[in-house]
Design an enzyme around this catalytic site. Structure first.
Site, PDB file in Angstrom:
ATOM      1  N   SER A  68      -5.696  -2.073   0.059  1.00 17.63           N
ATOM      2  CA  SER A  68      -4.979  -2.364  -0.269  1.00 17.63           C
ATOM      3  C   SER A  68      -5.134  -0.461  -0.567  1.00 17.63           C
ATOM      4  CB  SER A  68      -4.191  -2.572  -2.231  1.00 17.63           C
ATOM      5  OG  SER A  68      -3.488  -2.797  -1.949  1.00 17.63           O
ATOM      6  N   ASP A 293       1.256  -9.448   5.834  1.00 25.57           N
ATOM      7  CA  ASP A 293       0.324  -9.146   4.721  1.00 25.57           C
ATOM      8  C   ASP A 293       1.821  -8.779   3.942  1.00 25.57           C
ATOM      9  OD1 ASP A 293       0.259  -7.524   2.659  1.00 25.57           O
ATOM     10  OD2 ASP A 293      -2.426  -7.637   3.385  1.00 25.57           O
ATOM     11  N   HIS A 321      -1.611 -11.115   0.868  1.00 29.64           N
ATOM     12  CA  HIS A 321      -2.108  -9.651   0.701  1.00 29.64           C
ATOM     13  C   HIS A 321      -3.940  -9.277   1.076  1.00 29.64           C
ATOM     14  CE1 HIS A 321      -2.492  -5.299   0.240  1.00 29.64           C
ATOM     15  NE2 HIS A 321      -2.632  -5.697  -0.764  1.00 29.64           N
TER      16      HIS A 321
END
Length: 333
Positions: A68, A293, A321
């Site tokens: 991320s 995602d 994710h």
């Protein structure tokens, strides 16, 4: 707490001003508490800190896993120190070539995609919330509108379920398909007038326990993002509320409200410049992208792998994710 609980309605100037004031107050508090740190939490400076740690450990190169936001930190390190790149895995990628607003718009569409997938699965498996996807989605939309006008009882008189908390509470389970049943349960309770489960979901997302916040992640995230924002490309055209609504009929207005305020009230400016994110000369960098995602949509992984001079894209076809350690043996290996 007040900033996280505050609704931002782009059609209500008072709510926008209130959220902007809370954002500015947070920045001023950071400056008052630790002015040196508050002025130097850009991702560029953190990447330089990483290289100091590498040198202290005596490693010739840095081996790095980032997920991320961690992909942006890893990309920045590679851009600054391409000759120090060892084995790099960037999972759930952020695209550094996007403006902050375009990034928000892309993410808004990602959450709508994930919500639609949950919705299809829910109705197909008799989730008890409704017999059609349109019926269930309308109930969720009505819920978000209702708690904006009148926050729902959550069992905590000091913290009723606001629209902001409801949004976080819905978004959090979309990060993992394993959490879809929890989303179904929380929405069912909210439809019956009980906001406690959605608030608990929002609290988990924001790292809040029974005795208060367990980390300063949300504060830090705002401080970092708002120092990084001036380093991002300047927009040729700023997406409108209609663009956000097109990306997500359910979440678009909420996301646009946050974006309308953005980091403009943040009282601190960065003292560094953005590097060349193509990282010329770096060893091969593996970018993992998950096709559905919600938080870092797949398109970002494609673009990052293309932007990096040595980027290689590995695709996980799935929900949730990030891709590493998500029960996909091929990706994990």
């Amino acid at each position: 707490r007040d900033r996280l609980a505050t609704d931002v309605d782009p059609d209500d100037p008072a709510s926008v001003e209130r959220y902007a004031a809370l954002t500015e107050a947070q920045g001023e508090a950071c400056l008052a508490t630790n002015p040196q740190l508050a002025q130097h939490v850009t991702t560029v400076e953190t990447a330089k800190d990483l290289d100091v740690l590498r040198a202290l450990l005596g490693d010739e190169q840095l081996n790095y896993y980032g997920a991320s936001y961690g992909t942006f930190l890893g990309t920045t390190y590679a851009a600054l120190f391409p000759d120090k790149v060892g084995r790099f895995l960037l999972d759930g990628a952020m695209d550094p070539s996007l403006t902050a607003t375009d990034q928000a718009l892309l993410q808004t569409g990602g959450f709508q995609t994930a919500f639609d997938d949950w919705l299809t699965d829910c109705v197909a498996n008799d989730c008890s919330l409704g017999s059609t996807e349109a019926e269930v989605e309308q109930q969720v939309a009505d819920l978000l509108a209702s708690v904006a006008d009148s926050p729902m009882d959550s069992g905590d008189p000091d913290r009723p379920l606001t629209q902001a908390y409801a949004f976080y509470g819905i978004a959090a389970p979309l990060y993992s398909q394993e959490e879809w049943p929890a989303l179904t349960e929380a929405l069912g309770a909210a439809f019956a007038g009980d906001g406690s489960l959605l608030l608990a979901s929002a609290d988990a997302y924001n790292n809040r326990g029974q005795d208060g916040y367990t980390t300063n992640q949300q504060q830090a995230q705002t401080a970092i993002n708002c120092l990084d924002e001036p380093l991002k490309p300047q927009p040729e055209a700023v997406p409108s509320e209609d663009d956000f609504l097109a990306a997500s009929p359910l979440f678009g207005a909420i996301a646009y409200g946050y974006t309308e305020v953005g980091c403009e009230p943040w009282p601190i400016e960065p003292s560094v410049e953005a590097p060349d994110y193509s990282a010329p000369g770096a060893a091969p960098i593996l970018v993992v992208g998950t096709t559905r995602d919600p938080a870092t949509p797949f398109e970002s992984a494609v673009k990052l792998a293309d932007l990096l001079e040595s980027g290689v894209l590995l695709v996980r076809d799935g929900e949730g994710h990030t891709g590493f350690l998500q029960d996909n043996p091929c990706i994990d290996e």
